[in-house]
Design a protein around this motif. Structure first.
Motif, PDB file in Angstrom:
ATOM      1  N   LEU A  96      48.580 -32.628  72.453  1.00  0.00           N
ATOM      2  CA  LEU A  96      49.926 -33.182  72.325  1.00  0.00           C
ATOM      3  C   LEU A  96      50.926 -32.060  72.103  1.00  0.00           C
ATOM      4  N   TYR A  97      52.140 -32.266  72.508  1.00  0.00           N
ATOM      5  CA  TYR A  97      53.156 -31.239  72.276  1.00  0.00           C
ATOM      6  C   TYR A  97      53.437 -31.146  70.781  1.00  0.00           C
ATOM      7  N   LEU A  98      53.503 -29.952  70.298  1.00  0.00           N
ATOM      8  CA  LEU A  98      53.843 -29.723  68.899  1.00  0.00           C
ATOM      9  C   LEU A  98      54.811 -28.555  68.819  1.00  0.00           C
ATOM     10  N   PRO A  99      55.786 -28.588  67.962  1.00  0.00           N
ATOM     11  CA  PRO A  99      56.562 -27.356  67.780  1.00  0.00           C
ATOM     12  C   PRO A  99      55.623 -26.260  67.288  1.00  0.00           C
ATOM     13  N   GLY A 100      55.758 -25.087  67.801  1.00  0.00           N
ATOM     14  CA  GLY A 100      54.846 -23.995  67.451  1.00  0.00           C
ATOM     15  C   GLY A 100      55.006 -23.566  66.010  1.00  0.00           C
ATOM     16  N   SER A 101      53.966 -22.869  65.505  1.00  0.00           N
ATOM     17  CA  SER A 101      54.053 -22.371  64.138  1.00  0.00           C
ATOM     18  C   SER A 101      55.035 -21.213  64.092  1.00  0.00           C
ATOM     19  N   LYS A 102      55.650 -21.018  62.958  1.00  0.00           N
ATOM     20  CA  LYS A 102      56.621 -19.950  62.793  1.00  0.00           C
ATOM     21  C   LYS A 102      55.898 -18.610  62.843  1.00  0.00           C
ATOM     22  N   VAL A 103      56.554 -17.635  63.448  1.00  0.00           N
ATOM     23  CA  VAL A 103      55.989 -16.291  63.535  1.00  0.00           C
ATOM     24  C   VAL A 103      56.559 -15.478  62.390  1.00  0.00           C
ATOM     25  N   THR A 104      55.696 -14.841  61.615  1.00  0.00           N
ATOM     26  CA  THR A 104      56.195 -14.012  60.523  1.00  0.00           C
ATOM     27  C   THR A 104      55.654 -12.601  60.664  1.00  0.00           C
ATOM     28  N   PHE A 105      56.314 -11.675  59.986  1.00  0.00           N
ATOM     29  CA  PHE A 105      55.828 -10.306  59.947  1.00  0.00           C
ATOM     30  C   PHE A 105      54.588 -10.237  59.067  1.00  0.00           C
ATOM     31  N   ILE A 106      53.738  -9.314  59.414  1.00  0.00           N
ATOM     32  CA  ILE A 106      52.598  -9.031  58.529  1.00  0.00           C
ATOM     33  C   ILE A 106      52.339  -7.536  58.585  1.00  0.00           C
ATOM     34  N   ASP A 107      52.052  -6.928  57.450  1.00  0.00           N
ATOM     35  CA  ASP A 107      51.678  -5.518  57.519  1.00  0.00           C
ATOM     36  C   ASP A 107      50.160  -5.424  57.673  1.00  0.00           C
ATOM     37  N   PHE A 108      49.694  -4.224  57.987  1.00  0.00           N
ATOM     38  CA  PHE A 108      48.289  -4.108  58.372  1.00  0.00           C
ATOM     39  C   PHE A 108      47.334  -4.482  57.241  1.00  0.00           C
ATOM     40  N   GLN A 109      47.692  -4.111  56.034  1.00  0.00           N
ATOM     41  CA  GLN A 109      46.802  -4.401  54.908  1.00  0.00           C
ATOM     42  C   GLN A 109      46.645  -5.917  54.718  1.00  0.00           C
ATOM     43  N   HIS A 110      47.764  -6.624  54.819  1.00  0.00           N
ATOM     44  CA  HIS A 110      47.688  -8.075  54.654  1.00  0.00           C
ATOM     45  C   HIS A 110      46.965  -8.726  55.816  1.00  0.00           C
ATOM     46  N   LEU A 111      47.085  -8.122  56.998  1.00  0.00           N
ATOM     47  CA  LEU A 111      46.345  -8.635  58.145  1.00  0.00           C
ATOM     48  C   LEU A 111      44.844  -8.549  57.886  1.00  0.00           C
ATOM     49  N   GLN A 112      44.408  -7.452  57.321  1.00  0.00           N
ATOM     50  CA  GLN A 112      42.981  -7.302  57.009  1.00  0.00           C
ATOM     51  C   GLN A 112      42.549  -8.363  56.002  1.00  0.00           C
ATOM     52  N   GLU A 113      43.416  -8.616  55.040  1.00  0.00           N
ATOM     53  CA  GLU A 113      43.073  -9.630  54.036  1.00  0.00           C
ATOM     54  C   GLU A 113      43.012 -11.018  54.674  1.00  0.00           C
ATOM     55  N   ARG A 114      43.942 -11.297  55.587  1.00  0.00           N
ATOM     56  CA  ARG A 114      43.942 -12.583  56.288  1.00  0.00           C
ATOM     57  C   ARG A 114      42.727 -12.725  57.196  1.00  0.00           C
ATOM     58  N   SER A 115      42.129 -11.581  57.561  1.00  0.00           N
ATOM     59  CA  SER A 115      40.963 -11.584  58.446  1.00  0.00           C
ATOM     60  C   SER A 115      39.671 -11.622  57.665  1.00  0.00           C
ATOM     61  N   GLY A 116      39.778 -11.986  56.397  1.00  0.00           N
ATOM     62  CA  GLY A 116      38.572 -12.154  55.598  1.00  0.00           C
ATOM     63  C   GLY A 116      38.044 -10.879  54.997  1.00  0.00           C
ATOM     64  N   LEU A 117      38.783  -9.774  55.142  1.00  0.00           N
ATOM     65  CA  LEU A 117      38.310  -8.515  54.559  1.00  0.00           C
ATOM     66  C   LEU A 117      38.904  -8.400  53.165  1.00  0.00           C
ATOM     67  N   SER A 118      38.386  -9.250  52.301  1.00  0.00           N
ATOM     68  CA  SER A 118      38.949  -9.328  50.962  1.00  0.00           C
ATOM     69  C   SER A 118      38.304  -8.310  50.045  1.00  0.00           C
ATOM     70  N   VAL A 119      39.133  -7.642  49.254  1.00  0.00           N
ATOM     71  CA  VAL A 119      38.572  -6.648  48.338  1.00  0.00           C
ATOM     72  C   VAL A 119      37.950  -7.310  47.119  1.00  0.00           C
TER      73      VAL A 119
END
Lengths: 170, 199
Positions: free
Chosen positions: A20-43
């Motif tokens: 179904l058509y849905l408005p897309g999710s908002k695009v936000t900035f992410i820095d590399f460290q937070h990207l790693q954390e979002r990718s399950g590479l949690s310290v």
């Protein structure tokens, strides 16, 4: 950005409403460290049995756009499995509004970020030392480890098969 | 058994396709490529040059476009000092019509390129050098009849905001070579549009 149960549920519902058509999710900035954390590479070492599929792309990258349907199809296929897709745009930072419009038009159904990093040379090797810097590139993380990297365009069949293979590797 | 054979074949195929290319310190090959003015250009044409700033670039890629003025500036600064720019387009024009020879000519004319913009039609030079994307720079230093690779990588560390660049890698490399010093950062990586290889 902390992942809440609410956000997890929201992602699942968005995948279920794929057709179904849905408005897309908002695009936000992410820095590399937070990207790693979002990718399950949690310290913190917390247990996480989600397979993370991170795709580096840009709106102007033709091969990236050609493989997007393969990823959108995979998101639909694995909507009931513990697989999370993260799209990281490497567009210029000033283009964030344009990227958001693009995401809206193309009905992205996963998290989309615009990488906020000045010097790509700082983080390319942190993704994979074999990466030349060419996009598209896809990296996968499972159980806090990198389990796959390639800098080639995916077909739908290849992507589905690969994710199934990785999910079997405990 | 069959599966192993197939896997082995695929690995060989992938290995053959993988770009190796030069490492810093290697001797770079000369080339003989057609310029936008129809003449052929070779490294060996430049009897008085001390070296070269070889830039693999193209017309369509936003990264290449973002760096275009900086490539022009590099030539303005370093050609008089013995390190001219030579820009090479190795992209398959079938992949993107904007990367064809006619568009190269338009671009060079519009921006008054004071350096050769040559086409690597067979992609042999790009493969041998190990160019992966655009832009991709190889700084060469002449040593007798050899061309030694002294720097490989990005032009600077800020593609989308030139004024905030903290390291202008190519400038730093050429300045070091001109001063007889070692290049402190001889290799960098950067995101770019992949070179469009012929299939």
């Amino acid at each position: 950005m902390n992942e809440t149960p609410h956000l997890k549920k929201l992602n699942l519902h968005i995948c279920l409403l794929f057709l179904l058509y849905l408005p897309g999710s908002k695009v936000t900035f992410i820095d590399f460290q937070h990207l790693q954390e979002r990718s399950g590479l949690s310290v913190s070492g917390e247990k996480n049995d989600t397979l993370y599929v991170v795709n580096f792309w840009a709106t102007w990258c033709d091969p990236c756009l050609r493989e997007l349907p393969a990823f959108e199809n995979a998101c639909h296929e694995f909507r009931n499995r513990k697989v999370k897709f993260i799209f990281v745009s490497l567009n210029a930072r000033r283009e964030i509004n344009m990227v958001e419009r693009f995401v809206d038009t193309h009905h992205f159904i996963s998290e989309v970020y615009l990488l906020n990093a000045t010097n790509s040379g700082d983080w390319i090797d942190l993704v994979d030392s074999s990466w030349s810097g060419t996009i598209p590139a896809t990296v996968m993380y499972y159980h806090s480890k990198k389990v796959y990297f390639c800098e080639q365009e995916f077909t739908s069949a290849k992507l589905l098969k690969l994710i199934n293979t990785k999910l079997k590797q405990k | 058994m069959k599966k192993t054979a197939v896997l082995a074949l695929m690995t060989v195929a992938l290995a053959a396709f993988k770009i190796e290319g030069y490492k810093v310190g290697d001797k770079a090959m000369n080339f003989h490529l057609k310029n936008v003015d129809g003449n052929m250009v070779s490294l060996s044409d430049y009897k008085d040059a001390k070296g070269f700033i070889v830039v693999f670039t193209c017309n369509h890629c936003p990264y290449a476009k973002a760096y275009e003025d900086r490539v022009i500036a590099l030539n303005t600064k370093y050609k008089p000092k013995g390190y001219p720019v030579i820009a090479i387009n190795a992209n398959d024009p079938n992949a993107n019509p904007d990367d064809d020879y006619a568009t190269m000519q338009q671009r060079a004319k519009a921006k008054n390129y004071d350096f050769p913009y040559v086409v690597d039609g067979t992609q042999e030079i790009a493969r041998n050098y190990g160019a992966a994307h655009t832009p991709h720079v190889f700084v060469l230093q002449k040593s007798g009849s050899d061309y030694l690779v002294k720097y490989i990588g990005a032009i600077d560390d800020s593609w989308d905001e030139p004024s905030t660049a903290r390291h202008r890698y190519v400038e730093e490399a050429v300045d070091a070579l001109l001063a007889g010093q070692p290049v402190s950062v001889p290799f960098t990586k950067a995101i770019g549009c992949g070179i469009k290889w012929k299939t």
